[in-house]
Write a protein that holds these residues in place. Structure first.
Motif: not given
Length: 498
Positions: A374-391
């Motif tokens: 779950e921790g690894i997945t939370y971290n990847i989800h945080a990257i996705a949040y950043a992507l969505e702000e841009v694209v």
């Protein structure tokens, strides 16, 4: 029958896959090599080992061809951020300094925090972090000036392989865009950065299209690979953008997620957008396709650590995930930060460290195993949040890598992201992408969008709404804890070095 070979030069192994023209796998072969590490943060490989692996894997799959078969071409995908220093005769003076090498942390931190740091990132789209060749060059210049001055040519591992085979000194656009030395707008090496480094343009390769073709192997090399000397070799692209192509994640609303030893999530765009908050990277696939995304150090290597160091290697990974399946979402309130080897996206902190939070007597191996996933997945989800702000919004994910063998992990991913997770039938994304680029380079197809005809979905994992509230609450706590403890990472790192 006509066949194509895709080669993926990875961090710990090289794989070659023999495909039919329609993308069906006929044969594959992998050769691993050593990644040398030490306590200084070194992570290096021997160039000759990788060259031999390229030759050996191509030979292994070409042996499946019959006398009536035709080999149309060989395309390449390769690891990003590698650096080799070479002499006048192109003989390596260094080993391959890989993306995982952390020795340039001081130089990267100083440059990132300087007045020019953000401007450099905005021009290049490459995070200023120890992984990047820019930081590695600064480290060589500052810490090993004699070796730095002795280098006549700087190159990556794919340039080394092609130089050995064809005598050329080139680098494809895709890998060039990930060096931290490439000016996205001017589409050439950034001369201001070269001046800062004190290197001249002729110490770097000529930047060529991913569709560039080489041919004319020596008879000896052709015989070693069991292929015709006039076989076309297509330069191809970097492994990250190539994975998007290979899973048909060609729209900004569809993310490609790969988790192996490390991991990355990326979306495709048609122009080089750069995240002003410097959380993500921007790299080219080709002249009209770009990916924006983030790479994480925290992949299956973290589970391997749990298995070997915490569970004393007494359980298999399958047994660990079977135990974790019996634990409800949220791991009984146990949260894990997976930053065992520092972290790239989204925090870009090489001093980051891992930690369990909320650990109590009620927690055992099963809860710890699930909390790590779950921790690894939370971290990847945080990257996705950043992507969505841009694209913009991401609506679905195409997933590849060793983690797709874990139904538990895929369900956790679907539940935390609250979106469908698609598993392509073929997991050879990098090699398949390499042959798609090759087919366009040789005029067999007119557009790489034709990859859609070759990618089919084997399974879709749908999110379970009953798990949403738990994950939302714990992910919020995960982020709050990260914001608090991130300010202490540097002090802990300094203490470790005493």
């Amino acid at each position: 029958m006509t066949y194509w070979i895709g080669v993926d030069i990875g961090t710990t192994a090289t794989k070659a896959v023999l495909f039919t023209a329609s993308g069906k796998v006929k044969a594959s072969h992998t050769i691993a090599y050593d990644l040398y590490r030490d306590s200084s943060g070194m992570a290096e490989e021997v160039p000759e080992d990788i060259f031999d692996a390229v030759i050996g894997t191509i030979r292994a799959v070409s042996d499946s061809l019959t006398v009536t078969d035709k080999l149309a071409g060989i395309g390449f995908s390769a690891q990003q951020h590698s650096l080799i220093g070479a002499a006048y005769d192109f003989r390596p003076l260094t080993r391959v300094i890989t993306w995982a090498d952390m020795r340039a942390n001081e130089e990267a931190t100083t440059l990132r925090n300087s007045e020019q740091g953000h401007a450099i990132f905005m021009r290049t789209g490459t995070p200023i972090q120890p992984m990047s060749p820019l930081a590695k060059l600064l480290w060589l210049k500052n810490k090993h000036p004699e070796r730095f001055q002795a280098v006549r040519y700087f190159m990556d591992i794919k340039t080394y392989v092609f130089n050995r085979l064809f005598g050329v000194y080139k680098l494809d656009l895709s890998l060039a865009s990930a060096t931290g030395l490439y000016h996205l707008e001017n589409q050439q090496w950034d001369y201001e950065i070269l001046d800062m480094l004190g290197i001249t343009r002729d110490k770097l390769p000529e930047i060529v299209s991913p569709y560039e073709i080489e041919s004319g192997l020596s008879l000896d090399d052709a015989q070693k690979m069991n292929i015709p000397p006039d076989t076309s070799f297509i330069w191809g692209a970097a492994d990250g953008p190539m994975s998007n192509l290979g899973v048909n994640a060609m729209q900004s609303s569809i993310a490609a997620l790969t988790i192996g030893t490390s991991g990355a999530i990326r979306v495709m765009i048609d122009q080089p957008l750069v995240d002003k908050k410097a959380r993500t990277f921007t790299y080219a696939l080709d002249e009209t396709h770009w990916v924006i995304g983030g790479a994480t150090n925290s992949g299956a290597s973290v589970l391997a650590w749990l298995k070997e160091q915490v569970f004393a290697d007494k359980l298999t990974l399958e047994e660990m995930t079977t135990m974790a399946e019996k634990v409800p979402p949220g791991s009984q309130g146990l949260i894990f930060h997976p930053y065992l080897g520092g972290e790239r996206a989204p925090i870009w902190d090489a001093t980051a460290t891992g930690a369990f939070f909320g650990l109590g007597y009620e927690h055992g191996q099963a809860e710890m195993a699930r909390a790590v996933i779950e921790g690894i997945t939370y971290n990847i989800h945080a990257i996705a949040y950043a992507l969505e702000e841009v694209v913009g919004e991401i609506k679905s994910i195409q997933a590849t890598g060793g983690f797709v063998n874990s139904e538990l992990w895929l369900q956790i991913l679907a539940d935390i992201f609250e979106m469908p997770i698609h598993i392509p039938e073929s997991q050879e994304a990098g090699c398949l992408g390499a042959i798609i680029l090759s087919q366009k380079a040789l005029g067999v197809i007119s557009d790489i969008d034709e990859v859609a005809k070759q990618v089919t979905t084997s399974t879709v994992y749908m999110p379970l709404p009953e798990h949403f509230s738990t994950y939302r609450e714990l992910e919020r706590l995960y982020t709050e804890l990260l914001a608090h403890y991130q300010t202490r990472y540097g002090k802990l790192s300094a203490f470790k070095k005493r």
